[in-house]
Enzyme design. Structure first.
Site, PDB file in Angstrom:
ATOM      1  N   TRP A 146      38.643  20.940-103.174  1.00 14.51           N
ATOM      2  CA  TRP A 146      38.283  22.451-102.964  1.00 14.51           C
ATOM      3  C   TRP A 146      38.068  22.737-101.494  1.00 14.51           C
ATOM      4  O   TRP A 146      37.710  23.931-101.363  1.00 14.51           O
ATOM      5  CB  TRP A 146      36.974  22.361-103.462  1.00 14.51           C
ATOM      6  CG  TRP A 146      36.764  22.230-105.180  1.00 14.51           C
ATOM      7  CD1 TRP A 146      38.013  21.985-105.859  1.00 14.51           C
ATOM      8  CD2 TRP A 146      35.680  22.410-105.947  1.00 14.51           C
ATOM      9  NE1 TRP A 146      37.394  22.023-107.231  1.00 14.51           N
ATOM     10  CE2 TRP A 146      36.094  21.943-107.311  1.00 14.51           C
ATOM     11  CE3 TRP A 146      34.274  22.387-105.936  1.00 14.51           C
ATOM     12  CZ2 TRP A 146      35.375  22.199-108.432  1.00 14.51           C
ATOM     13  CZ3 TRP A 146      33.401  22.535-107.064  1.00 14.51           C
ATOM     14  CH2 TRP A 146      33.985  22.292-108.180  1.00 14.51           C
TER      15      TRP A 146
ATOM     16  N   GLU B 298      51.515  14.738 -98.932  1.00 10.41           N
ATOM     17  CA  GLU B 298      51.488  16.183 -98.875  1.00 10.41           C
ATOM     18  C   GLU B 298      52.258  16.873 -97.763  1.00 10.41           C
ATOM     19  O   GLU B 298      51.745  16.707 -96.576  1.00 10.41           O
ATOM     20  CB  GLU B 298      49.909  16.462 -98.595  1.00 10.41           C
ATOM     21  CG  GLU B 298      49.129  16.101 -99.656  1.00 10.41           C
ATOM     22  CD  GLU B 298      47.857  16.773 -99.764  1.00 10.41           C
ATOM     23  OE1 GLU B 298      47.455  17.678-101.013  1.00 10.41           O
ATOM     24  OE2 GLU B 298      47.329  16.878 -98.903  1.00 10.41           O
TER      25      GLU B 298
ATOM     26  N   SER C   5      50.818  22.970-103.063  1.00 12.15           N
ATOM     27  CA  SER C   5      51.307  24.150-103.725  1.00 12.15           C
ATOM     28  C   SER C   5      51.510  23.683-105.325  1.00 12.15           C
ATOM     29  O   SER C   5      52.403  24.467-105.954  1.00 12.15           O
ATOM     30  CB  SER C   5      52.436  24.971-103.473  1.00 12.15           C
ATOM     31  OG  SER C   5      52.031  25.600-102.262  1.00 12.15           O
TER      32      SER C   5
ATOM     33  N   GLY D  76      44.303  25.159-103.764  1.00 11.29           N
ATOM     34  CA  GLY D  76      44.110  26.364-104.194  1.00 11.29           C
ATOM     35  C   GLY D  76      44.070  26.365-105.780  1.00 11.29           C
ATOM     36  O   GLY D  76      42.906  26.978-106.335  1.00 11.29           O
TER      37      GLY D  76
END
Ligand code: 13P
Length: 261
Positions: A10, A172, A217, A239
């Site tokens: 988050w 990532e 993403s 997100g």
């Protein structure tokens, strides 16, 4: 057999009230999934909300785990503003993100410090999620593999095969984080395969059993294709984890994928 899981990072979003509502919404959305679509789910709220989140999660049906986004390398002492791993464990945390690229880039965390944090999390009986990933410039100059293997090796050197066996790795690519630009499933698989090959050099069982998550993403619309790759065992989601329906759809994708069957 490797476990599959999806972690929601988050980051520094929300408020106590908004995050309470997000947990409720997520619990409801996950409850609605069929048994076949259920997977292991962990959320990582901002540290000051962890105790409240733990209390809320305890009162909810289902199995949403609690993770932290960062940890101190030290066990205790004069480290103003830091939080020790044992304190996170006391708050109900079972998993900790370590070496996220935002920590490396914005707060100057290098491989040695990240490796010490992996050790601190293990010492406190929790699961570290070692984040690795290259910048766009590093990808363009063909350094992707050497960067992620250097990051992995630093942790291996510090905690050994035994420590990595109690860890999760997350790939990532920095250029795919929060940009809407996802690595293609093939690009991600290539790096996951390289990471797993390195683990296999250390120990075949380690390679077979260590979950390697993809982050950058991830959305409901691309999760199926990413999670279908043989070396991708789930996702580390930024997100899209702030939307209960979107995130639960990603969790369902992970459960359905044949990645770790
Ligand atoms: P996004 O999913 O927002 O790209 O963030 C990825 C991430 O950094 C998860 O740790």
């Amino acid at each position: 057999m490797r476990r599959k899981l999806v972690i929601g990072n988050w980051k520094m979003h929300g408020s106590l009230e908004a995050n309470h509502a997000l947990i409720s919404g997520l619990a409801k959305a996950l409850e609605r999934l069929s048994e076949a679509d259920k997977t292991q789910v962990v959320i990582c709220p901002v540290s000051v909300h962890l105790a409240a989140a733990a209390q809320q999660l305890n009162g909810l049906p289902g199995q949403i785990g609690l993770g932290a986004q960062n940890v101190s390398h030290a066990a205790s002492g004069a480290y103003t503003g830091e939080v020790a791993a044992s304190m996170l464990a006391e708050a109900g945390v079972t998993l900790v993100l370590v070496g996220h690229s935002e920590r490396r880039e914005l707060f100057g965390e290098g491989d040695a410090l990240v490796a010490d944090k992996v050790a601190a999390v293990l010492d406190a009986g929790m699961t570290p999620v070692l984040c690795v990933g290259e910048s766009l410039a590093q990808r363009q100059t063909g350094e992707t593999e050497s960067v992620v293997l250097r990051q992995l090796n630093a942790a291996v050197q510090r905690v050994g095969v035994e420590g990595i066996a109690r860890s999760i790795v997350a790939y990532e690519p920095i250029w795919a984080i929060g940009t809407g630009e996802t690595a293609t499933p093939e690009q991600a698989q290539e790096v996951h395969e390289a990471l797993r090959k390195r683990l296999a050099e250390l120990d075949e069982d380690l390679a077979a059993n260590t979950p390697i998550l993809y982050g950058g993403s991830v959305k409901a619309s691309n999760a199926d294709a990413l999670f279908a790759q043989p070396d991708i065992d789930g996702g580390l989601v930024g997100g899209a984890s702030l939307d209960a329906e979107e995130f639960s759809a990603i969790c369902a994708s992970s459960a359905r994928s044949g990645a770790s069957a």
